[in-house]
Design a protein around this motif. Structure first.
Motif, PDB file in Angstrom:
ATOM      1  N   GLY A   1      -4.971   4.202  15.858  1.00 43.81           N
ATOM      2  CA  GLY A   1      -6.098   4.129  14.935  1.00 43.81           C
ATOM      3  C   GLY A   1      -6.038   5.111  13.792  1.00 43.81           C
ATOM      4  O   GLY A   1      -6.968   5.189  12.986  1.00 43.81           O
ATOM      5  N   GLN A   2      -4.922   5.859  13.671  1.00 42.69           N
ATOM      6  CA  GLN A   2      -4.791   6.803  12.562  1.00 42.69           C
ATOM      7  C   GLN A   2      -4.425   6.058  11.282  1.00 42.69           C
ATOM      8  O   GLN A   2      -3.607   5.134  11.288  1.00 42.69           O
ATOM      9  CB  GLN A   2      -3.714   7.844  12.877  1.00 42.69           C
ATOM     10  CG  GLN A   2      -3.478   8.860  11.756  1.00 42.69           C
ATOM     11  CD  GLN A   2      -2.436   9.901  12.140  1.00 42.69           C
ATOM     12  OE1 GLN A   2      -2.329  10.305  13.296  1.00 42.69           O
ATOM     13  NE2 GLN A   2      -1.653  10.334  11.163  1.00 42.69           N
ATOM     14  N   LEU A   3      -5.035   6.446  10.170  1.00 46.28           N
ATOM     15  CA  LEU A   3      -4.734   5.836   8.876  1.00 46.28           C
ATOM     16  C   LEU A   3      -3.302   6.173   8.475  1.00 46.28           C
ATOM     17  O   LEU A   3      -2.934   7.347   8.375  1.00 46.28           O
ATOM     18  CB  LEU A   3      -5.714   6.352   7.828  1.00 46.28           C
ATOM     19  CG  LEU A   3      -5.627   5.741   6.422  1.00 46.28           C
ATOM     20  CD1 LEU A   3      -5.997   4.260   6.452  1.00 46.28           C
ATOM     21  CD2 LEU A   3      -6.541   6.501   5.456  1.00 46.28           C
ATOM     22  N   ILE A   4      -2.465   5.141   8.240  1.00 43.53           N
ATOM     23  CA  ILE A   4      -1.064   5.393   7.888  1.00 43.53           C
ATOM     24  C   ILE A   4      -0.712   4.871   6.492  1.00 43.53           C
ATOM     25  O   ILE A   4       0.351   5.204   5.956  1.00 43.53           O
ATOM     26  CB  ILE A   4      -0.098   4.784   8.926  1.00 43.53           C
ATOM     27  CG1 ILE A   4      -0.291   3.263   9.027  1.00 43.53           C
ATOM     28  CG2 ILE A   4      -0.270   5.456  10.282  1.00 43.53           C
ATOM     29  CD1 ILE A   4       0.749   2.586   9.922  1.00 43.53           C
TER      30      ILE A   4
ATOM     31  N   LEU B   1       0.814  -1.204   0.000  1.00 43.79           N
ATOM     32  CA  LEU B   1       0.000   0.000   0.000  1.00 43.79           C
ATOM     33  C   LEU B   1       0.855   1.264   0.000  1.00 43.79           C
ATOM     34  O   LEU B   1       2.062   1.219   0.236  1.00 43.79           O
ATOM     35  CB  LEU B   1      -0.943  -0.004   1.210  1.00 43.79           C
ATOM     36  CG  LEU B   1      -1.829  -1.237   1.368  1.00 43.79           C
ATOM     37  CD1 LEU B   1      -2.854  -1.016   2.476  1.00 43.79           C
ATOM     38  CD2 LEU B   1      -2.540  -1.598   0.069  1.00 43.79           C
ATOM     39  N   GLU B   2       0.198   2.385  -0.233  1.00 45.87           N
ATOM     40  CA  GLU B   2       0.879   3.676  -0.284  1.00 45.87           C
ATOM     41  C   GLU B   2       0.960   4.279   1.115  1.00 45.87           C
ATOM     42  O   GLU B   2      -0.057   4.437   1.799  1.00 45.87           O
ATOM     43  CB  GLU B   2       0.120   4.624  -1.209  1.00 45.87           C
ATOM     44  CG  GLU B   2       0.745   6.010  -1.333  1.00 45.87           C
ATOM     45  CD  GLU B   2      -0.078   6.929  -2.206  1.00 45.87           C
ATOM     46  OE1 GLU B   2       0.329   8.095  -2.363  1.00 45.87           O
ATOM     47  OE2 GLU B   2      -1.124   6.503  -2.723  1.00 45.87           O
ATOM     48  N   CYS B   3       2.169   4.635   1.542  1.00 49.86           N
ATOM     49  CA  CYS B   3       2.377   5.197   2.874  1.00 49.86           C
ATOM     50  C   CYS B   3       1.883   6.652   2.926  1.00 49.86           C
ATOM     51  O   CYS B   3       2.131   7.434   2.009  1.00 49.86           O
ATOM     52  CB  CYS B   3       3.848   5.139   3.241  1.00 49.86           C
ATOM     53  SG  CYS B   3       4.199   5.657   4.932  1.00 49.86           S
ATOM     54  N   LEU B   4       1.192   6.995   4.028  1.00 47.33           N
ATOM     55  CA  LEU B   4       0.626   8.336   4.171  1.00 47.33           C
ATOM     56  C   LEU B   4       1.345   9.183   5.225  1.00 47.33           C
ATOM     57  O   LEU B   4       0.965  10.333   5.439  1.00 47.33           O
ATOM     58  CB  LEU B   4      -0.863   8.235   4.544  1.00 47.33           C
ATOM     59  CG  LEU B   4      -1.768   7.475   3.562  1.00 47.33           C
ATOM     60  CD1 LEU B   4      -3.189   7.423   4.106  1.00 47.33           C
ATOM     61  CD2 LEU B   4      -1.740   8.122   2.183  1.00 47.33           C
TER      62      LEU B   4
ATOM     63  N   ALA C   1       7.959  -0.739   5.585  1.00 46.05           N
ATOM     64  CA  ALA C   1       7.178  -0.748   6.818  1.00 46.05           C
ATOM     65  C   ALA C   1       7.319   0.584   7.528  1.00 46.05           C
ATOM     66  O   ALA C   1       8.326   1.290   7.383  1.00 46.05           O
ATOM     67  CB  ALA C   1       7.644  -1.881   7.723  1.00 46.05           C
ATOM     68  N   VAL C   2       6.299   0.930   8.304  1.00 45.91           N
ATOM     69  CA  VAL C   2       6.316   2.146   9.116  1.00 45.91           C
ATOM     70  C   VAL C   2       6.742   1.766  10.534  1.00 45.91           C
ATOM     71  O   VAL C   2       6.071   0.976  11.200  1.00 45.91           O
ATOM     72  CB  VAL C   2       4.926   2.813   9.147  1.00 45.91           C
ATOM     73  CG1 VAL C   2       4.978   4.102   9.965  1.00 45.91           C
ATOM     74  CG2 VAL C   2       4.432   3.089   7.741  1.00 45.91           C
ATOM     75  N   LYS C   3       7.860   2.311  10.980  1.00 43.74           N
ATOM     76  CA  LYS C   3       8.364   2.040  12.322  1.00 43.74           C
ATOM     77  C   LYS C   3       7.927   3.175  13.240  1.00 43.74           C
ATOM     78  O   LYS C   3       8.248   4.343  13.006  1.00 43.74           O
ATOM     79  CB  LYS C   3       9.886   1.933  12.309  1.00 43.74           C
ATOM     80  CG  LYS C   3      10.498   1.544  13.647  1.00 43.74           C
ATOM     81  CD  LYS C   3      12.007   1.357  13.509  1.00 43.74           C
ATOM     82  CE  LYS C   3      12.642   0.935  14.830  1.00 43.74           C
ATOM     83  NZ  LYS C   3      14.114   0.771  14.687  1.00 43.74           N
ATOM     84  N   ILE C   4       7.157   2.832  14.282  1.00 39.13           N
ATOM     85  CA  ILE C   4       6.579   3.829  15.185  1.00 39.13           C
ATOM     86  C   ILE C   4       7.024   3.547  16.619  1.00 39.13           C
ATOM     87  O   ILE C   4       6.903   2.417  17.099  1.00 39.13           O
ATOM     88  CB  ILE C   4       5.034   3.794  15.117  1.00 39.13           C
ATOM     89  CG1 ILE C   4       4.559   3.982  13.672  1.00 39.13           C
ATOM     90  CG2 ILE C   4       4.422   4.852  16.021  1.00 39.13           C
ATOM     91  CD1 ILE C   4       3.077   3.721  13.480  1.00 39.13           C
TER      92      ILE C   4
END
Length: 435
Positions: free
Chosen positions: A52-55, A39-42, A93-96
């Motif tokens: 719960g935020q769309l990422i 998917l496209e990262c936001l 991947a998104v690292k948080i």
């Protein structure tokens, strides 16, 4: 076809409840959750996100639905980096890093009134939540897309499997046992969304008495509902073709005998997830995962945030008794082998099995010896060796052989009986996905 008996040695009675994982200090959320779809990262490094935020999302057109991925924790985006996924592929991947307060976790959730929701509104809610249909764990798909496919094919029945198709996994069986009422409510919401009149629940034969007693206590359904029972001691019994044949044989002369393989097939994990997200208006940010293996002090069903690494999960079971020689995701027969514990949980992750060297099968590949084991084992009477050799370029198979690959259930029996350890089932599944 060979029927295999006695494969299920796991005892569901020993599991009394599910536990929740600790919140990890860092989550790594792959942008690839559906099979082969990134998917496209936001979001960008340095940005603050809420739980719960769309990422990440996919671009939807008029004929499709968008896929959504949400942040499982509040915190700051540290980086966008490559990571290995449970299915063996790689993905951005998104690292948080955790920080801030939660929106859903640990807070009183308000139940939404669902009676006034139309089928269209339900499908939109299911799509927005990011729910995947994990009926076929090797090829998870957006559940809203499956619903639309059922509508387009004029499906009449929703089929819900209440046990696991792989006997080395207990996820669906445990969810059905621990959250039975919620699975039923989720199924009724799904039936309303795809405008079918009938629901067939397929459960393990051993649970017949318990299921009957629990179902009697649930309020009357607006749908025609039927329970069918499979003998889970034999394998395979939980794939679409086997379920279709079982239901057909059990419903002759009834309203349910119109069952088709074009109807909507799903599992208790998906129905429970649908109930939790739609009922409380929240996105998919976690998974119930069956954690087991002889490397651990204990096993259990754990609610895990998406993006939690496997090694962090093992720590909560007292860390490893022995270093794992193999990590198997989603079952020993039709799952994936991971080369490392530095892998994050995804939305299609149902189970994690940490195996010692003595329990790990020999994975050294050899050449096909034409023994015929895979043909005898195949429940669909295919020739996995011929299809495999065509895929790998060793043989030019006829069109009939190539087309027959689409009948594969991905039960994994061909791979498990192959003395050459060829990845027959995995190659055929990948071949089907790319067609």
């Amino acid at each position: 076809m060979t029927v295999f008996s006695g494969l299920n040695s796991l005892k569901i009675k020993s599991f009394k409840n599910a536990i929740s994982s600790f919140v990890p200090p860092v989550v790594t959320v792959p942008l690839k959750q559906e099979r082969g779809k990134e998917l496209e990262c936001l979001v960008k490094p340095g940005e603050t996100v809420e739980e719960g935020q769309l990422i990440a999302t996919s671009k939807a057109d008029a004929s499709s639905f968008s896929s959504n991925i949400y942040s499982p924790i509040p915190g700051k985006v540290e980086s966008i980096e490559m990571t290995k996924c449970p299915d063996g592929t790689a993905s951005e991947a998104v690292k948080i890093r955790f920080g801030g307060s939660f929106t859903f976790l640990g807070r009183q959730k308000k139940e939404l009134s669902l009676a006034t929701l139309t089928a269209h509104m339900l499908v939109r809610a299911i799509c927005d939540a990011g729910i995947l249909n994990t009926f076929q764990t090797s090829a998870p798909v957006l559940f809203a897309a499956d619903i639309q496919k059922a509508v387009d094919s004029n499906a009449t029945t929703l089929v819900v499997r209440l046990f696991d198709d792989d006997p080395s996994r207990l996820t669906d069986s445990l969810i059905s046992k621990l959250f039975f009422d919620h699975v039923i409510e989720g199924a009724r919401l799904a039936a309303k969304a795809c405008a079918v009149e009938k629901i067939v629940y397929v459960s393990d034969l051993k649970s017949k008495e318990d299921i009957s007693q629990r179902y009697e206590k649930i309020e009357t359904s607006p749908f025609k509902e039927l329970f069918v029972y499979a003998d889970k001691r034999k394998y395979p019994v939980g794939f679409k073709f086997q379920l279709y044949k079982l239901i057909l044989s059990e419903t002759k002369g009834t309203a349910f005998s119109s069952i088709s393989q074009n109807d909507l097939y799903t599992d208790s994990s998906t129905m429970f997830e649908l109930y939790r997200t739609v009922k409380f208006g929240m996105p998919v940010v976690d998974r119930y995962v069956h954690v087991n293996g002889d490397c651990l002090h204990a096993s259990g069903l754990m609610r895990v945030l998406i993006g939690t690494k496997f090694d962090f999960i093992a720590e909560q079971y007292g860390n490893f008794l022995k270093k794992p020689s193999a990590v198997i995701v989603n079952g020993l027969l039709n799952g994936f082998a991971s080369s490392t514990v530095d892998v994050p949980v995804t939305k299609y992750c149902k189970s994690i099995n940490f195996l010692t060297e003595s329990k790990t099968p020999d994975q050294r590949l050899a050449v096909c010896i034409r023994c015929g084991n895979c043909r005898r084992a195949c429940p669909r009477s295919l020739s996995p060796d011929v299809i495999y050799r065509h895929i790998t370029g060793d043989l030019s198979a006829s069109k009939d052989y190539i087309d027959s690959a689409s009948l594969c259930d991905n039960c994994g029996l061909c791979s498990s009986v192959c003395p050459a350890r060829l990845p027959l089932g995995q190659q055929i599944t990948d071949f089907i996905d790319k067609k």
